[in-house]
Design an enzyme around this catalytic site. Structure first.
Site, PDB file in Angstrom:
ATOM      1  CE1 TYR A  25      -4.362   1.127  -0.012  1.00  8.65           C
ATOM      2  CE2 TYR A  25      -3.600   2.695   1.639  1.00  8.65           C
ATOM      3  CZ  TYR A  25      -4.556   2.281   0.739  1.00  8.65           C
ATOM      4  OH  TYR A  25      -5.725   3.003   0.580  1.00  8.65           O
ATOM      5  N   GLY A  26       1.925   1.179  -0.829  1.00  8.32           N
ATOM      6  CA  GLY A  26       2.753   2.362  -1.046  1.00  8.32           C
ATOM      7  C   GLY A  26       2.099   3.242  -2.092  1.00  8.32           C
ATOM      8  CB  SER A  27       3.541   5.659  -4.499  1.00 13.34           C
ATOM      9  OG  SER A  27       3.081   6.471  -5.550  1.00 13.34           O
ATOM     10  NE  ARG A  48       6.009  -4.979   6.138  1.00 14.83           N
ATOM     11  CZ  ARG A  48       6.597  -4.023   6.848  1.00 14.83           C
ATOM     12  NH1 ARG A  48       7.248  -4.309   7.965  1.00 14.83           N
ATOM     13  NH2 ARG A  48       6.539  -2.759   6.459  1.00 14.83           N
ATOM     14  CD  GLN A  86       7.769  -7.410  -6.838  1.00 14.19           C
ATOM     15  OE1 GLN A  86       7.955  -8.230  -7.731  1.00 14.19           O
ATOM     16  NE2 GLN A  86       7.248  -6.217  -7.072  1.00 14.19           N
ATOM     17  CG  HIS A 108       9.367  -3.163 -12.783  1.00 14.26           C
ATOM     18  ND1 HIS A 108       9.681  -3.026 -14.125  1.00 14.26           N
ATOM     19  CD2 HIS A 108      10.551  -3.037 -12.123  1.00 14.26           C
ATOM     20  CE1 HIS A 108      10.983  -2.801 -14.250  1.00 14.26           C
ATOM     21  NE2 HIS A 108      11.531  -2.825 -13.057  1.00 14.26           N
ATOM     22  N   GLY A 134       2.176   6.971  -8.424  1.00  9.32           N
ATOM     23  CA  GLY A 134       0.884   6.604  -7.880  1.00  9.32           C
ATOM     24  C   GLY A 134      -0.027   7.777  -7.575  1.00  9.32           C
ATOM     25  CD  GLU A 195      13.812   2.758 -13.195  1.00  9.81           C
ATOM     26  OE1 GLU A 195      12.632   2.603 -12.840  1.00  9.81           O
ATOM     27  OE2 GLU A 195      14.714   1.920 -12.933  1.00  9.81           O
TER      28      GLU A 195
END
Length: 329
Positions: A25-27, A48, A86, A108, A134, A195
């Site tokens: 539940y990040g960006s 978590r 991951q 990704h 996000g 990047e």
């Protein structure tokens, strides 16, 4: 020619009766989970129990479970935690619950492409990737629009993998703008290259080198910062909105002539050779192996580079000027 999908090309048929577990539940996790939920899909969030995001996700109306509980319940497991964690999370909490006919989804292709995660053959493996941070994914969705995105299928066990990915993309709001069909390999390798060579690596080193050149020549750090860093946003915004041609049309003739006649002295054949070498390291897996070993060792090189970046004069000057401009408190 690439295949581009829009709202009218896609239905929710492949996803409307499925439980989608967004892991993280990040960006991106916050935006994608919220958009899919608001679009009417059955979304749960896997986190978590001790994580700081648990309370936030509950407050924002989500059904929240542990990662393992979410993976067990879900038909589609959408993995949106950092690349480097991951594989561990997958092996510990998800793999045992990835039963026949389920879908493992990513934004990704990194861990699938480089085989840090190797799913069983009897599941779908898909990708739904917004081409935006996000916060913008959520903001534009709420405004009734969206951001562009990508979809890809690595493994199609059920025959519905592409329709599942497209249904999720539609629910996130991506098909409002357009979704390009790609592959895990193409998305991963071009993303890393962009990047490293331009967006994060190339542009920051260019800024620092130009800043240092002016300061070493006796110009004030403040003037150097404005000319090499602060004003970059204005140019990037023009390119973003109007393309390269539009940018040239919106700067002075002096800037246009100077830029067009001098730029190849900065980005020259040596630069292009280095770009090709970096691309090769991405393609043959050397970068992925290096990054994996860096994480196993506890990120010593990355932490050292972070300290050096924080201590650079441009950061000290920039902090003061950003406050002056009201950009930073």
């Amino acid at each position: 020619m690439v295949k581009i999908y829009y709202d009218n090309d896609v239905t929710y048929d492949a996803v409307k009766d499925k439980v989608i577990a967004v892991i993280g539940y990040g960006s991106q996790g916050r935006a994608q989970a919220s958009n899919m939920k608001d679009s009417g899909l059955n979304v749960i969030v896997g986190l978590r129990p001790e994580g700081k995001s648990w309370k936030l996700a509950v407050e924002e109306g989500h059904e929240v479970k542990t990662i393992e509980e979410a993976a067990k319940e879900a038909d589609i497991i959408h993995l949106l935690i950092p690349d480097e964690v991951q594989p561990t999370v997958y092996r510990k909490y998800i793999e045992k619950h990835l039963t026949e006919g389920k879908t493992l989804s990513f934004s990704h292709g990194y861990n699938i492409h480089y085989k840090f995660i190797v799913p069983p053959e009897n599941v779908n493996v898909t990708m739904v990737a917004p081409k935006s941070p996000g916060a913008m994914v959520r903001k534009t969705y709420l405004e009734g629009f969206g951001v562009p995105g990508l979809v890809a299928v690595y493994q199609d066990y059920t025959g519905e993998a592409l329709n599942i990915a497209l249904g999720m993309a539609k629910a996130i709001g991506l098909t409002r703008v357009g979704v390009i069909e790609t592959t895990f390999r193409e998305e991963t390798e071009t993303d890393l290259f962009g990047e490293q060579v331009v967006l994060c690596g190339g542009v920051t080193e260019l800024i620092k080198a130009a800043f240092e050149t002016l300061v070493e020549a006796g110009y004030s750090p403040e003037m150097a910062y404005f000319e090499t860093c602060h004003e970059l946003k204005l140019i990037v915004d023009l390119i973003y909105q109007k393309g390269l041609k539009g940018m040239w049309e919106n700067v002075s003739n002096t800037a246009e002539y100077g830029g067009l006649t001098r730029r190849k002295r900065i980005i020259n054949e040596e630069s292009r050779k280095a770009m090709k070498e970096i691309l090769k390291e991405i393609q043959d897996g050397r970068f992925a192996k290096e990054w994996s070993l860096e994480n196993i060792a506890g990120k010593p090189h990355l932490n050292a580079l972070r300290r050096l970046e924080e201590e650079h004069e441009i950061e000290k000057v920039g902090k003061k000027l950003r406050k002056m401009c009201g950009l930073e408190k």
